[in-house]
Design a protein around this motif. Sequence first.
Motif, PDB file in Angstrom:
ATOM      1  N   GLY A 202      51.407  44.108  36.805  1.00  0.00           N
ATOM      2  CA  GLY A 202      50.407  44.695  37.674  1.00  0.00           C
ATOM      3  C   GLY A 202      49.950  43.766  38.772  1.00  0.00           C
ATOM      4  O   GLY A 202      50.507  43.737  39.883  1.00  0.00           O
ATOM      5  N   ALA A 203      48.945  42.959  38.458  1.00  0.00           N
ATOM      6  CA  ALA A 203      48.312  42.125  39.483  1.00  0.00           C
ATOM      7  C   ALA A 203      49.291  41.139  40.100  1.00  0.00           C
ATOM      8  O   ALA A 203      49.307  40.943  41.327  1.00  0.00           O
ATOM      9  CB  ALA A 203      47.123  41.387  38.870  1.00  0.00           C
ATOM     10  N   GLN A 204      50.133  40.498  39.277  1.00  0.00           N
ATOM     11  CA  GLN A 204      51.051  39.505  39.822  1.00  0.00           C
ATOM     12  C   GLN A 204      52.045  40.144  40.782  1.00  0.00           C
ATOM     13  O   GLN A 204      52.321  39.605  41.864  1.00  0.00           O
ATOM     14  CB  GLN A 204      51.801  38.807  38.691  1.00  0.00           C
ATOM     15  N   ALA A 205      52.596  41.290  40.397  1.00  0.00           N
ATOM     16  CA  ALA A 205      53.551  41.973  41.280  1.00  0.00           C
ATOM     17  C   ALA A 205      52.897  42.372  42.603  1.00  0.00           C
ATOM     18  O   ALA A 205      53.503  42.248  43.682  1.00  0.00           O
ATOM     19  CB  ALA A 205      54.104  43.208  40.575  1.00  0.00           C
ATOM     20  N   ARG A 206      51.664  42.829  42.543  1.00  0.00           N
ATOM     21  CA  ARG A 206      50.975  43.229  43.770  1.00  0.00           C
ATOM     22  C   ARG A 206      50.634  42.023  44.630  1.00  0.00           C
ATOM     23  O   ARG A 206      50.677  42.092  45.868  1.00  0.00           O
ATOM     24  CB  ARG A 206      49.729  44.033  43.432  1.00  0.00           C
ATOM     25  N   LEU A 207      50.276  40.904  44.012  1.00  0.00           N
ATOM     26  CA  LEU A 207      49.986  39.694  44.791  1.00  0.00           C
ATOM     27  C   LEU A 207      51.240  39.160  45.469  1.00  0.00           C
ATOM     28  O   LEU A 207      51.186  38.648  46.599  1.00  0.00           O
ATOM     29  CB  LEU A 207      49.370  38.638  43.870  1.00  0.00           C
ATOM     30  N   VAL A 208      52.396  39.238  44.803  1.00  0.00           N
ATOM     31  CA  VAL A 208      53.658  38.815  45.429  1.00  0.00           C
ATOM     32  C   VAL A 208      53.955  39.695  46.640  1.00  0.00           C
ATOM     33  O   VAL A 208      54.335  39.208  47.721  1.00  0.00           O
ATOM     34  CB  VAL A 208      54.812  38.881  44.408  1.00  0.00           C
ATOM     35  N   SER A 209      53.776  41.016  46.447  1.00  0.00           N
ATOM     36  CA  SER A 209      53.991  41.930  47.567  1.00  0.00           C
ATOM     37  C   SER A 209      53.011  41.653  48.700  1.00  0.00           C
ATOM     38  O   SER A 209      53.377  41.700  49.891  1.00  0.00           O
ATOM     39  CB  SER A 209      53.837  43.375  47.074  1.00  0.00           C
ATOM     40  N   ALA A 235      48.823  45.161  53.521  1.00  0.00           N
ATOM     41  CA  ALA A 235      48.420  44.001  52.722  1.00  0.00           C
ATOM     42  C   ALA A 235      47.013  44.195  52.159  1.00  0.00           C
ATOM     43  O   ALA A 235      46.723  43.816  51.017  1.00  0.00           O
ATOM     44  CB  ALA A 235      48.492  42.735  53.570  1.00  0.00           C
ATOM     45  N   GLN A 236      46.142  44.786  52.976  1.00  0.00           N
ATOM     46  CA  GLN A 236      44.779  45.046  52.487  1.00  0.00           C
ATOM     47  C   GLN A 236      44.797  46.031  51.322  1.00  0.00           C
ATOM     48  O   GLN A 236      44.077  45.850  50.336  1.00  0.00           O
ATOM     49  CB  GLN A 236      43.914  45.589  53.620  1.00  0.00           C
ATOM     50  N   ASP A 237      45.633  47.063  51.442  1.00  0.00           N
ATOM     51  CA  ASP A 237      45.758  48.019  50.336  1.00  0.00           C
ATOM     52  C   ASP A 237      46.283  47.329  49.079  1.00  0.00           C
ATOM     53  O   ASP A 237      45.809  47.588  47.968  1.00  0.00           O
ATOM     54  CB  ASP A 237      46.703  49.163  50.728  1.00  0.00           C
ATOM     55  N   GLN A 238      47.277  46.432  49.267  1.00  0.00           N
ATOM     56  CA  GLN A 238      47.821  45.701  48.125  1.00  0.00           C
ATOM     57  C   GLN A 238      46.762  44.807  47.493  1.00  0.00           C
ATOM     58  O   GLN A 238      46.677  44.678  46.268  1.00  0.00           O
ATOM     59  CB  GLN A 238      49.020  44.845  48.570  1.00  0.00           C
ATOM     60  N   ALA A 239      45.914  44.187  48.321  1.00  0.00           N
ATOM     61  CA  ALA A 239      44.851  43.320  47.788  1.00  0.00           C
ATOM     62  C   ALA A 239      43.854  44.133  46.967  1.00  0.00           C
ATOM     63  O   ALA A 239      43.413  43.709  45.885  1.00  0.00           O
ATOM     64  CB  ALA A 239      44.138  42.607  48.933  1.00  0.00           C
ATOM     65  N   GLU A 240      43.498  45.332  47.457  1.00  0.00           N
ATOM     66  CA  GLU A 240      42.565  46.180  46.719  1.00  0.00           C
ATOM     67  C   GLU A 240      43.170  46.657  45.398  1.00  0.00           C
ATOM     68  O   GLU A 240      42.484  46.709  44.373  1.00  0.00           O
ATOM     69  CB  GLU A 240      42.169  47.370  47.582  1.00  0.00           C
ATOM     70  N   GLU A 241      44.459  46.981  45.430  1.00  0.00           N
ATOM     71  CA  GLU A 241      45.120  47.397  44.196  1.00  0.00           C
ATOM     72  C   GLU A 241      45.224  46.238  43.200  1.00  0.00           C
ATOM     73  O   GLU A 241      45.078  46.440  41.992  1.00  0.00           O
ATOM     74  CB  GLU A 241      46.515  47.953  44.522  1.00  0.00           C
ATOM     75  N   ALA A 242      45.474  45.038  43.721  1.00  0.00           N
ATOM     76  CA  ALA A 242      45.529  43.870  42.839  1.00  0.00           C
ATOM     77  C   ALA A 242      44.164  43.613  42.195  1.00  0.00           C
ATOM     78  O   ALA A 242      44.072  43.273  41.008  1.00  0.00           O
ATOM     79  CB  ALA A 242      45.993  42.634  43.613  1.00  0.00           C
ATOM     80  N   LEU A 243      43.099  43.778  42.991  1.00  0.00           N
ATOM     81  CA  LEU A 243      41.756  43.625  42.440  1.00  0.00           C
ATOM     82  C   LEU A 243      41.489  44.661  41.356  1.00  0.00           C
ATOM     83  O   LEU A 243      40.877  44.359  40.325  1.00  0.00           O
ATOM     84  CB  LEU A 243      40.717  43.740  43.550  1.00  0.00           C
ATOM     85  N   ALA A 244      41.924  45.896  41.576  1.00  0.00           N
ATOM     86  CA  ALA A 244      41.744  46.939  40.556  1.00  0.00           C
ATOM     87  C   ALA A 244      42.501  46.592  39.283  1.00  0.00           C
ATOM     88  O   ALA A 244      42.000  46.788  38.167  1.00  0.00           O
ATOM     89  CB  ALA A 244      42.218  48.285  41.104  1.00  0.00           C
ATOM     90  N   GLU A 245      43.724  46.054  39.434  1.00  0.00           N
ATOM     91  CA  GLU A 245      44.496  45.640  38.260  1.00  0.00           C
ATOM     92  C   GLU A 245      43.791  44.519  37.512  1.00  0.00           C
ATOM     93  O   GLU A 245      43.745  44.516  36.269  1.00  0.00           O
ATOM     94  CB  GLU A 245      45.896  45.190  38.684  1.00  0.00           C
ATOM     95  N   LEU A 246      43.237  43.561  38.241  1.00  0.00           N
ATOM     96  CA  LEU A 246      42.531  42.450  37.591  1.00  0.00           C
ATOM     97  C   LEU A 246      41.284  42.952  36.871  1.00  0.00           C
ATOM     98  O   LEU A 246      40.957  42.471  35.787  1.00  0.00           O
ATOM     99  CB  LEU A 246      42.164  41.393  38.636  1.00  0.00           C
ATOM    100  N   ARG A 247      40.563  43.900  37.485  1.00  0.00           N
ATOM    101  CA  ARG A 247      39.400  44.466  36.802  1.00  0.00           C
ATOM    102  C   ARG A 247      39.823  45.157  35.512  1.00  0.00           C
ATOM    103  O   ARG A 247      39.121  45.079  34.495  1.00  0.00           O
ATOM    104  CB  ARG A 247      38.687  45.454  37.722  1.00  0.00           C
ATOM    105  N   HIS A 248      40.963  45.845  35.547  1.00  0.00           N
ATOM    106  CA  HIS A 248      41.471  46.512  34.339  1.00  0.00           C
ATOM    107  C   HIS A 248      41.768  45.495  33.245  1.00  0.00           C
ATOM    108  O   HIS A 248      41.440  45.717  32.065  1.00  0.00           O
ATOM    109  CB  HIS A 248      42.727  47.301  34.693  1.00  0.00           C
TER     110      HIS A 248
END
Length: 384
Positions: A202-209, A235-248
Motif C-alpha cells: 500500500g503506502a510503500q508502493a504509492r510513495l515509490v509512484s 503526485a498530490q493524489d498519490q500523496a493523499e492515497e499514501a497518507l490514507a494507507e498509513l492511517r489504515h
Amino acid sequence: MRETVRGAARATGQLGVAAGLALVSYLFIGLLLFTAAVTLLVVGAGVLPETVLLLRRMAGFKRRRVAAWTGREIPEAYVPLTGTLTERVHAAVSDPCTWRDLRWLAVHFLYGWVLLYVSLAVWAFGLLVDGVWCGLLGRRAVVLPLVARLADLDASWSGALLAPPASARLTDRIEQLTATRAGAVAAHGAELRRIERDLHDGAQARLVSLSMRIGLAKRAYDRDPAAARKLMDDAQDQAEEALAELRHVVRGIHPPILTDRGLAGAVRALAAGSGLDVTVREDGVADGPRAPAAVEAAAYFVVAEALTNAAKHSGADRATVELARLQGGLRVFVRDEGRGGARQSGGSGLLGMRRRVAALDGTTEVSSPVGGPTVIEVELPCVW
C-alpha cells in the motif's frame, strides 16, 4: 411452609444422589482391589489407567453435582493419560489428583449414607413438629430447613476433598500460560506480517509512484509546464492515497479513535460504518475510569472482527453489540442474525481473536450453529 417443603425435597434429592454415588463407591472399592492385584501381576497393568479414568468420571460427576447445587465450579487438574502403557501407568500413579480422588471415594462412602439417613430422620421429625407448628400456631417451619443444610454440608465436604492440590493448579496454570504465550507470539507474528504487507503493498508502493512522478515533473517543468502540472496533480493524489494507507495501518495497530472517544464511542463508530443495522448497548463502560489500553484495544478488535465477519460471510443484515463493566473485567457480546456455521479455521479471523484475548488471560466463547445466529462472548480481566 410449601416453599420450605419444596426446598427440603430438592435437598433430599441431592442427598439421595450422593448416597447412590456412595453405593457405587463401595462397589468401586472392589474394582480397585482387583486392579491392584492384576497390576502387581504386571500382565494386567493395562487395567490401571482405565480404572483411574473411571474414577475421574465418578469424581467429575460429583463435581458437576456440587457445582449445580452451590453455583461454584470445582476445577480439574488431571495429568493426561497418554503415551505408552508404561507412561500411562506412571502418570496415573504419580498424579496427586488420583490420590485425592481415592481419598474422596473412601470418605464419601461414609458421609454419603450418613447424611441421607440424617435427612430422612429430619423429614420424619419435621413433618410432625413443623406440621403442628405451622398448622396450629401459624409459624414458619423450623426443622425441615435443616435438610438443605445437610446438602450444603455434603457439597462443602466434597468440594474440599475434590479440589486439586495447589501444586496441580500451579502446573495447570503454567501449561495454560505457556499455551497462551505461544498463541500471543503467533498472533504478534501474524500482526507484524500484516503490517509489513500493508506497508509494502500500500503506502510503500504509492510513495515509490509519488517519487517517480515528482522526478518526471521536474524533468518536464521547463519544456512542458502543462505536463509537469499534470504530473504534480497526480503526485498530490498519490500523496493523499499514501497518507490514507498509513492511517489504515495505524488504525490496525492501535485505533486513534479509542484514545479520542473511548471504547464505547469507538464501537459505535464501528457499528455505524459496518453496513449492518447494529444495536449497541453499554453497561457502565462509558462511566468511571477506563480499562487499560491493551484491554480496550482487544475489545475493539473483537467487535471489529465480529462485525466484519457478519457483513462479509454471514449474510446478516442486523447485529447486536453489548459492552458491560464487570467486577474485575470487561464483557464483550456480539450477535449477528446471519446463516451461522463460522469456523475457527475457516479464515474468519476467529483464531486470531482467540489468541489476542488469551494473551490477556481472557476467555472467548463462540456459538455458531448452521442457520445462525452467531454469538461471540468475550471476557477480559482488568482492574478499573
